[in-house]
Motif scaffolding. Structure first.
Motif, PDB file in Angstrom:
ATOM      1  N   CYS A 126       0.845  -1.201   0.000  1.00  0.00           N
ATOM      2  CA  CYS A 126       0.000   0.000   0.000  1.00  0.00           C
ATOM      3  C   CYS A 126       0.878   1.248   0.000  1.00  0.00           C
ATOM      4  O   CYS A 126       0.639   2.200  -0.754  1.00  0.00           O
ATOM      5  CB  CYS A 126      -0.922   0.005   1.215  1.00  0.00           C
ATOM      6  SG  CYS A 126      -2.343  -1.114   1.100  1.00  0.00           S
ATOM      7  N   CYS A 127       1.895   1.242   0.847  1.00  0.00           N
ATOM      8  CA  CYS A 127       2.785   2.396   0.935  1.00  0.00           C
ATOM      9  C   CYS A 127       3.548   2.604  -0.365  1.00  0.00           C
ATOM     10  O   CYS A 127       3.701   3.743  -0.841  1.00  0.00           O
ATOM     11  CB  CYS A 127       3.761   2.217   2.091  1.00  0.00           C
ATOM     12  SG  CYS A 127       2.967   2.217   3.720  1.00  0.00           S
ATOM     13  N   ALA A 128       4.019   1.515  -0.961  1.00  0.00           N
ATOM     14  CA  ALA A 128       4.756   1.629  -2.218  1.00  0.00           C
ATOM     15  C   ALA A 128       3.872   2.194  -3.322  1.00  0.00           C
ATOM     16  O   ALA A 128       4.309   3.034  -4.123  1.00  0.00           O
ATOM     17  CB  ALA A 128       5.306   0.258  -2.623  1.00  0.00           C
ATOM     18  N   ALA A 129       2.597   1.759  -3.365  1.00  0.00           N
ATOM     19  CA  ALA A 129       1.675   2.270  -4.381  1.00  0.00           C
ATOM     20  C   ALA A 129       1.419   3.755  -4.179  1.00  0.00           C
ATOM     21  O   ALA A 129       1.343   4.519  -5.144  1.00  0.00           O
ATOM     22  CB  ALA A 129       0.363   1.483  -4.325  1.00  0.00           C
ATOM     23  N   ALA A 130       1.281   4.169  -2.896  1.00  0.00           N
ATOM     24  CA  ALA A 130       1.045   5.580  -2.611  1.00  0.00           C
ATOM     25  C   ALA A 130       2.275   6.415  -2.948  1.00  0.00           C
ATOM     26  O   ALA A 130       2.168   7.502  -3.538  1.00  0.00           O
ATOM     27  CB  ALA A 130       0.666   5.755  -1.141  1.00  0.00           C
ATOM     28  N   GLN A 131       3.439   5.922  -2.577  1.00  0.00           N
ATOM     29  CA  GLN A 131       4.676   6.662  -2.856  1.00  0.00           C
ATOM     30  C   GLN A 131       4.935   6.765  -4.353  1.00  0.00           C
ATOM     31  O   GLN A 131       5.495   7.762  -4.831  1.00  0.00           O
ATOM     32  CB  GLN A 131       5.840   5.988  -2.143  1.00  0.00           C
ATOM     33  CG  GLN A 131       5.767   6.095  -0.623  1.00  0.00           C
ATOM     34  CD  GLN A 131       6.703   5.141   0.091  1.00  0.00           C
ATOM     35  OE1 GLN A 131       7.375   4.324  -0.546  1.00  0.00           O
ATOM     36  NE2 GLN A 131       6.743   5.214   1.417  1.00  0.00           N
ATOM     37  N   ALA A 132       4.521   5.759  -5.110  1.00  0.00           N
ATOM     38  CA  ALA A 132       4.682   5.807  -6.566  1.00  0.00           C
ATOM     39  C   ALA A 132       3.834   6.911  -7.185  1.00  0.00           C
ATOM     40  O   ALA A 132       4.135   7.385  -8.293  1.00  0.00           O
ATOM     41  CB  ALA A 132       4.308   4.455  -7.174  1.00  0.00           C
ATOM     42  N   ARG A 133       2.778   7.320  -6.478  1.00  0.00           N
ATOM     43  CA  ARG A 133       1.926   8.423  -6.939  1.00  0.00           C
ATOM     44  C   ARG A 133       2.441   9.762  -6.415  1.00  0.00           C
ATOM     45  O   ARG A 133       1.769  10.790  -6.588  1.00  0.00           O
ATOM     46  CB  ARG A 133       0.486   8.197  -6.479  1.00  0.00           C
ATOM     47  CG  ARG A 133      -0.194   7.047  -7.182  1.00  0.00           C
ATOM     48  CD  ARG A 133      -1.360   6.493  -6.382  1.00  0.00           C
ATOM     49  NE  ARG A 133      -2.362   7.469  -6.038  1.00  0.00           N
ATOM     50  CZ  ARG A 133      -3.348   7.250  -5.165  1.00  0.00           C
ATOM     51  NH1 ARG A 133      -3.416   6.071  -4.551  1.00  0.00           N
ATOM     52  NH2 ARG A 133      -4.235   8.179  -4.905  1.00  0.00           N
TER      53      ARG A 133
END
Length: 327
Positions: free
Chosen positions: A118-125
């Protein structure tokens, strides 16, 4: 005799020394047993808390079809609570959709979540999201370092002792007049019980908004208010409650009078027949209508009761409590 008495005193002293040795030994055994109990308690606590399966939350959000657009539409309701805030924390932020929504509205925000994907997906945005345990992160912050905290669908994953500890940590890091908003499945809604709550593997218990208000006050917050998110209203019955019956016993004549006269014959549409029909209508109004009015009133009363019952059960899936830290 003196020698004998001295021997007896020496023997008594030896017995006292032996007794003290036994007490020390017993104390050591108790200390060891206490250490084992503490170790066992720690293991039980670890087993009770469980180890988070990394990526499972992320996979579940994809499984139930959660999208940033849908989440923003739902959580847009909470934006006014944080108007004018200089730094907002989103605890258990998931994909960071509310963090992004706050940023889009000029409100600096940081999200915190323990699920790495979840964090990686958010940081990718490009979102400011920290991958960390919420409790550890709050403990690492200075006092009075934020002025807003949003916590959506986190407390239902925790026992009440941890919820109270969470609120105390939030109180510590909030500045004076800072606000906390806690959203959770609505225990008053039938849909939450039948469908949504038990779909998630990590849910522990419902929290009634009154109980959350109590726990927030125990942590030091004041002015708790409760409500429901209207973006998630009426999922079972829709927006159409039962409608009352409206009737007119004097039915209007057919608009196609030519067809009617062809069927019954033009000869029957004489002044006499029209007079007879008017007399029948008058008698129907005088005799039949009072009974129909009574029946319709009774049916409408029952429909009103049904509508009230459905409204009490078919409530928004999400309720919330908000409170402030008094300055």
């Amino acid at each position: 005799m003196r020698q004998e008495a001295g021997g007896r005193e020496q023997e008594a002293g030896g017995k006292k020394h032996e007794a003290r040795s036994r007490e020390q030994e017993a104390g050591g055994m108790r200390q060891e047993a206490g250490g084992r109990e503490q170790e066992a308690g720690g293991r039980e606590q670890e087993a009770g808390g469980g180890k988070q399966v990394q990526g499972l939350d992320y996979a579940f959000l994809r499984y139930i079809g959660v999208t940033p657009e849908g989440q923003k539409r739902i959580q847009d309701f909470y934006l006014p609570f944080f108007a004018g805030c200089r730094r907002v924390l989103d605890l258990g932020c998931g994909d960071g959709d509310f963090v992004e929504l706050l940023a889009e509205n000029g409100i600096p925000a940081t999200g915190v979540d323990a699920d790495e994907q979840c964090c990686a997906a958010a940081q990718a945005r490009g979102l400011d999201v920290v991958c960390a345990d919420v409790f550890a992160y709050l403990q690492s912050l200075p006092e009075a370092s934020v002025d807003g905290i949003f916590c959506a669908h986190l407390v239902e994953h925790l026992p009440y002792e941890q919820v109270l500890e969470l609120f105390r940590l939030c109180y510590r890091v909030l500045s004076a007049d800072g606000r906390i908003v806690v959203a959770t499945p609505n225990v008053r809604g039938l849909f939450a019980h039948l469908e949504m709550f038990y779909q998630h593997f990590g849910h522990v218990t419902f929290y009634h908004p009154h109980l959350l208000s109590f726990l927030l006050q125990q942590a030091g917050f004041v002015q708790p208010t409760e409500g429901e998110n209207p973006r998630l209203a009426a999922p079972l019955w829709g927006q159409q409650p039962p409608q009352p019956i409206v009737y007119d016993p004097l039915l209007p004549a057919s608009p196609d009078t030519s067809q009617r006269t062809k069927c019954i014959g033009a000869s029957r549409d004489t002044p006499l027949h029209r007079l007879v029909r008017r007399a029948k209508n008058y008698l129907a109004t005088l005799i039949v209508r009072p009974y129909l009015d009574q029946i319709v009133a009774q049916v409408n009363q029952r429909l009103d009761r049904q509508a009230a019952l459905l409204a009490s059960l078919d409530r928004s899936f999400e309720c919330y409590v908000q409170a402030v830290k008094q300055g």
